[in-house]
Motif scaffolding. Structure first.
Motif, PDB file in Angstrom:
ATOM      1  N   ILE A 417       0.843  -1.189   0.000  1.00  0.00           N
ATOM      2  CA  ILE A 417       0.000   0.000   0.000  1.00  0.00           C
ATOM      3  C   ILE A 417       0.878   1.238   0.000  1.00  0.00           C
ATOM      4  O   ILE A 417       1.844   1.327   0.758  1.00  0.00           O
ATOM      5  CB  ILE A 417      -0.931   0.011   1.232  1.00  0.00           C
ATOM      6  CG1 ILE A 417      -1.818  -1.247   1.212  1.00  0.00           C
ATOM      7  CG2 ILE A 417      -1.782   1.262   1.274  1.00  0.00           C
ATOM      8  CD1 ILE A 417      -2.631  -1.415   2.468  1.00  0.00           C
ATOM      9  N   ALA A 418       0.540   2.203  -0.844  1.00  0.00           N
ATOM     10  CA  ALA A 418       1.308   3.446  -0.919  1.00  0.00           C
ATOM     11  C   ALA A 418       1.059   4.282   0.327  1.00  0.00           C
ATOM     12  O   ALA A 418      -0.088   4.531   0.698  1.00  0.00           O
ATOM     13  CB  ALA A 418       0.917   4.227  -2.171  1.00  0.00           C
ATOM     14  N   ILE A 419       2.129   4.726   0.975  1.00  0.00           N
ATOM     15  CA  ILE A 419       1.996   5.578   2.156  1.00  0.00           C
ATOM     16  C   ILE A 419       2.527   6.989   1.886  1.00  0.00           C
ATOM     17  O   ILE A 419       2.461   7.852   2.764  1.00  0.00           O
ATOM     18  CB  ILE A 419       2.723   4.967   3.373  1.00  0.00           C
ATOM     19  CG1 ILE A 419       4.195   4.712   3.065  1.00  0.00           C
ATOM     20  CG2 ILE A 419       2.021   3.703   3.826  1.00  0.00           C
ATOM     21  CD1 ILE A 419       4.999   4.246   4.283  1.00  0.00           C
ATOM     22  N   ARG A 420       3.060   7.213   0.687  1.00  0.00           N
ATOM     23  CA  ARG A 420       3.462   8.542   0.233  1.00  0.00           C
ATOM     24  C   ARG A 420       3.064   8.644  -1.243  1.00  0.00           C
ATOM     25  O   ARG A 420       2.974   7.616  -1.932  1.00  0.00           O
ATOM     26  CB  ARG A 420       4.977   8.740   0.366  1.00  0.00           C
ATOM     27  CG  ARG A 420       5.513   8.569   1.774  1.00  0.00           C
ATOM     28  CD  ARG A 420       7.039   8.591   1.792  1.00  0.00           C
ATOM     29  NE  ARG A 420       7.597   9.907   1.569  1.00  0.00           N
ATOM     30  CZ  ARG A 420       8.886  10.158   1.352  1.00  0.00           C
ATOM     31  NH1 ARG A 420       9.746   9.146   1.298  1.00  0.00           N
ATOM     32  NH2 ARG A 420       9.314  11.370   1.174  1.00  0.00           N
ATOM     33  N   PRO A 421       2.823   9.847  -1.758  1.00  0.00           N
ATOM     34  CA  PRO A 421       2.509   9.969  -3.190  1.00  0.00           C
ATOM     35  C   PRO A 421       3.696   9.504  -4.031  1.00  0.00           C
ATOM     36  O   PRO A 421       4.846   9.833  -3.758  1.00  0.00           O
ATOM     37  CB  PRO A 421       2.259  11.470  -3.359  1.00  0.00           C
ATOM     38  CG  PRO A 421       1.964  11.991  -1.984  1.00  0.00           C
ATOM     39  CD  PRO A 421       2.775  11.149  -1.060  1.00  0.00           C
ATOM     40  N   ILE A 422       3.415   8.717  -5.072  1.00  0.00           N
ATOM     41  CA  ILE A 422       4.456   8.169  -5.940  1.00  0.00           C
ATOM     42  C   ILE A 422       4.212   8.660  -7.359  1.00  0.00           C
ATOM     43  O   ILE A 422       3.097   8.560  -7.876  1.00  0.00           O
ATOM     44  CB  ILE A 422       4.441   6.625  -5.906  1.00  0.00           C
ATOM     45  CG1 ILE A 422       4.637   6.130  -4.461  1.00  0.00           C
ATOM     46  CG2 ILE A 422       5.528   6.052  -6.818  1.00  0.00           C
ATOM     47  CD1 ILE A 422       4.413   4.638  -4.295  1.00  0.00           C
ATOM     48  N   LYS A 423       5.241   9.185  -7.991  1.00  0.00           N
ATOM     49  CA  LYS A 423       5.131   9.707  -9.350  1.00  0.00           C
ATOM     50  C   LYS A 423       5.536   8.653 -10.375  1.00  0.00           C
ATOM     51  O   LYS A 423       6.296   7.733 -10.079  1.00  0.00           O
ATOM     52  CB  LYS A 423       6.022  10.948  -9.514  1.00  0.00           C
ATOM     53  CG  LYS A 423       5.577  12.152  -8.693  1.00  0.00           C
ATOM     54  CD  LYS A 423       4.224  12.664  -9.150  1.00  0.00           C
ATOM     55  CE  LYS A 423       3.834  13.942  -8.402  1.00  0.00           C
ATOM     56  NZ  LYS A 423       2.486  14.429  -8.806  1.00  0.00           N
TER      57      LYS A 423
END
Length: 540
Positions: A417-423
Motif C-alpha cells: 500500500i502506498a503511504i506517500r505519493p508516488i510519481k
C-alpha cells in the motif's frame, strides 16, 4: 553465542573438486568456530512443554478476565492457549471452545460462534451448562437472519491486475539494473492509500501469533483445534487438521530445544518440506535445484508462476551471489541438517552421502533466501518482528529508510500500500525495519552493515543531521496525541478509521517533502493502523 561482523560466504554450492560426480563440500565443518557437535548434544534433549490441565485452567481464567474487560481478541488467544495445554479427552477442551464461542458472538462472527458451539458439545462440554450454548445458538441464528454477520475485509488491488502478473497492479513494472538489481517501478502516478500488490505467500509459518492463527493457512481468530501431541500449534477445524507438514515439524520439535528449533529455523524447515512435496522423488528434486541455481539468478520471470515447480524456481532465484552470512550460519545449517536427518523420512530419502551434502547446501540456500526476502508480521503494541511469510513478487521491493510503500499481511496474503505519493517512473521502496522507522541513522547503518552488507543512499541516510520541520504541527500534534488512544482501544473502529484518514491526509500534503523526524512519527502511526486494519480484516 555472539555474532560478529558477517563475512562473505563463498562455499555454498561448491564441490570438493571439478569432477562431475564430486561431492558438495561439507559446510558444517569449521575448526575455527565453536564446537558444533558438542553444542548440539548439550541442547538436543530439551522437550517442548507437555499437556497440563492445571495450566489449561489458568489460561482459561486469563481469558475470562480479558473477556470481562471486553478484550475479545485477547480472550480468544487465552482460550486457544488453554485448548493447546488441555490434556487429551479433558473437559477443559470443551470449556475453552465454549468460552471462545462467546467471543465470536461479541465480535459478530455468528457463523464461527455456531461452529464452536457444535465443536464444544463434541468435546465433553459439561452437560449442566449446555443450556447456555443452546441459548447462544438461538441468539446467533436470529442475528444471522437479520443480516448482522461480520463481513471481513478482503484485500483487493486499487487498479486492474497486470496481464502476466495478476497479483500486481497494471501500473507497475518489474525492472533490473546493476545498481538496484530487480526492482519495481511505477508507470503511472500512485496516490496515498492505493493498493498496488496483493500476493499469496509462497510459504509461511506461524511464529508470533501461534495461539490465534492456523499453523497451516494462517487464518486469524477462526475455529481452531489443537495438536494432540504438542502445545504449540492449532489448526482450522476439519480443513487443516492432520496436515502432513506439521506431523514432521511436531516430531522435530522434540529433537531440539524449543528455543533453537523455533522462529527462523521453523520457516526454513517449512520451505524445505514445501519444496520436497513438489517432486515425486529425490532424484528429480536434486536435478531441478541444480539446474535452477546454474541459471542467471537475476532474471525476471516472463509471468507470475502458477504451478508449484515454477514457484519454487522463483523462490530459489531470490538468492544471489552477493549473499553474506555471519557466525551463526554454520550452526544453523548444522543444527537443521542434524534435526532433519534424525527424521525417518529424511533419513531414508537422503541416505547416500551425496544427498546428505546436497541437503546441507539446500538448507543454507533456503536460509539465505528467507533472511533477505521474508516479510514480517509485526506484533500489535510492539516493534518486535520475525520472518513469517515469504512472498515472491513482493521480494523485489528494495529498501529505503524513507519508504513510499508498506507491506502488510492478512492471513497468508501480502499487500503493498502506498503511504506517500508516488510519481510515474519512480521506484517503489519498503522499509526492511517494518514499522520501526524511527531508528537513528547510526543504528540503521550498523544494522545494514551487520546483516545486509549494503549502504543505503536514501534521503534520510544522505543527511548528516536529523531534519526537524514544522510541517503542519497542528495535525502532527493531533496524530501523536490520538495514537495512544487507538493503540490501546482496537475495538473502536470509527476512531481507528478517523486516525488512519488523518495520517493519510498528512502523507498527501507532505509526503513528497523532505523526510523529517515528524514525518517518521506520523508514518509509524499510519502504518500501524493499516496493519491493524489488515490483521483484524476491518473494512474501514
Amino acid at each position: 553465542m555472539s555474532q560478529s561482523r558477517p563475512v562473505r560466504f563463498k562455499s555454498l554450492w561448491k564441490k570438493e573438486s571439478n569432477d562431475k560426480n564430486a561431492l558438495y563440500v561439507d559446510i558444517t565443518t569449521d575448526p575455527d568456530r565453536f564446537p558444533l557437535e558438542t553444542f548440539y548434544r548439550k541442547n538436543q534433549e530439551t522437550r517442548s512443554a507437555e499437556k497440563d490441565d492445571n495450566l489449561s485452567l489458568q489460561y482459561r481464567k486469563n481469558g475470562n478476565y480479558d473477556f470481562a474487560c471486553n478484550n475479545w481478541h485477547s480472550a480468544i488467544k487465552w482460550y486457544n492457549k488453554s485448548l493447546c495445554f488441555a490434556e487429551n479427552g479433558s473437559p477443559n477442551i470443551g470449556l475453552a471452545i465454549g468460552n471462545r464461542s462467546h467471543c465470536f458472538r461479541k465480535l459478530n462472527m455468528f457463523q464461527k460462534c455456531l461452529v464452536d458451539i457444535d465443536l464444544a458439545l463434541k468435546c465433553n462440554y459439561p452437560e449442566e451448562s449446555m443450556h447456555i450454548l443452546e441459548a447462544r445458538r438461538e441468539e446467533c441464528l436470529k442475528y444471522i437472519n437479520d443480516g448482522q454477520e461480520f463481513v471481513p475485509h478482503v484485500p483487493v488491488l486499487s487498479f486492474e491486475p497486470k496481464d502476466r502478473f495478476p497479483s500486481m497492479a497494471n501500473i507497475l513494472n518489474i525492472e533490473k539494473n546493476r545498481k538496484f538489481g530487480r526492482h519495481i517501478k511505477a508507470n503511472a502516478d500512485i496516490a496515498v492509500g492505493e493498493t498496488v500488490l496483493v500476493e499469496e505467500a509462497y510459504a509461511h509459518k506461524v511464529i508470533i501469533d501461534q495461539y490465534v492463527r492456523c499453523n497451516v493457512c494462517r487464518r486469524l481468530d477462526t475455529n481452531l483445534v489443537a495438536c494432540k501431541d504438542c502445545t504449540d500449534d492449532l489448526f482450522c477445524y476439519q480443513e487443516c487438521e492432520g496436515n502432513r507438514f506439521h506431523k514432521i515439524e511436531c516430531n522435530m520439535k522434540t529433537m531440539g530445544t524449543v528455543e533453537q528449533i523455533s522462529m527462523f529455523h521453523l520457516q526454513i524447515i517449512r520451505t524445505v518440506l514445501v519444496a520436497l512435496a513438489t517432486f515425486p522423488n529425490i532424484e528429480q528434486f536434486v536435478a531441478f535445484v541444480e539446474e535452477t541455481i546454474a541459471d542467471d539468478t537475476l532474471d525476471i520471470p516472463e509471468s507470475e508462476p502458477v504451478d508449484d515447480r515454477s514457484k519454487y524456481r522463483m523462490f530459489l532465484k531470490l538468492w544471489t551471489n552477493s549473499t553474506i552470512e555471519n557466525d551463526m550460519f554454520n550452526w544453523r545449517v548444522f543444527f537443521l541438517h542434524k534435526t532433519l536427518m534424525r527424521h525417518s523420512e529424511f533419513k531414508k530419502a537422503f541416505a547416500p552421502l551425496k544427498y546428505q551434502r546436497f541437503l546441507m547446501h539446500l538448507i543454507g540456500h533456503h536460509s539465505a533466501v528467507i533472511h533477505y526476502n521474508a516479510r514480517s508480521s509485526i506484533q500489535a503494541l510492539t516493534t518486535s518482528y520475525t520472518t513469517e511469510l515469504l512472498p515472491l513478487i513482493a521480494a523485489y521491493f528494495n529498501h529505503s529508510c524513507a519508504p513510499n510503500v508498506c507491506t502488510v499481511i492478512c492471513d497468508n496474503v501480502v499487500s503493498a500500500i502506498a503511504i506517500r505519493p508516488i510519481k510515474k517512473g519512480e521506484q517503489l521502496f519498503i522499509s526492511y525495519f517494518g514499522r520501526s522507522l524511527h531508528r537513528s541513522t547510526a543504528a540503521r547503518r550498523q544494522h545494514f552493515d551487520a546483516y545486509f552488507d549494503f549502504v543505503c543512499e536514501c534521503e534520510r541516510c544522505r543527511s548528516l543531521e536529523p531534519f526537524v520541520s514544522s510541517y503542519d504541527l497542528g495535525l502532527i500534534k493531533w496524530v501523536l496525541s490520538n495514537y495512544h488512544k487507538c493503540k490501546f482501544d482496537f475495538n473502536d473502529e470509527k476512531a481507528i478509521a478517523l486516525f488512519r484518514d488523518k495520517c493519510a491526509e498528512y502523507a498527501r500534503k507532505h509526503g513528497r517533502k523532505l523526510w523529517t523526524d515528524e514525518v517518521t512519527h506520523v508514518m509509524d502511526c499510519f502504518v500501524h493502523m493499516i496493519e491493524h486494519q489488515f490483521k483484524y480484516r476491518l473494512t474501514l
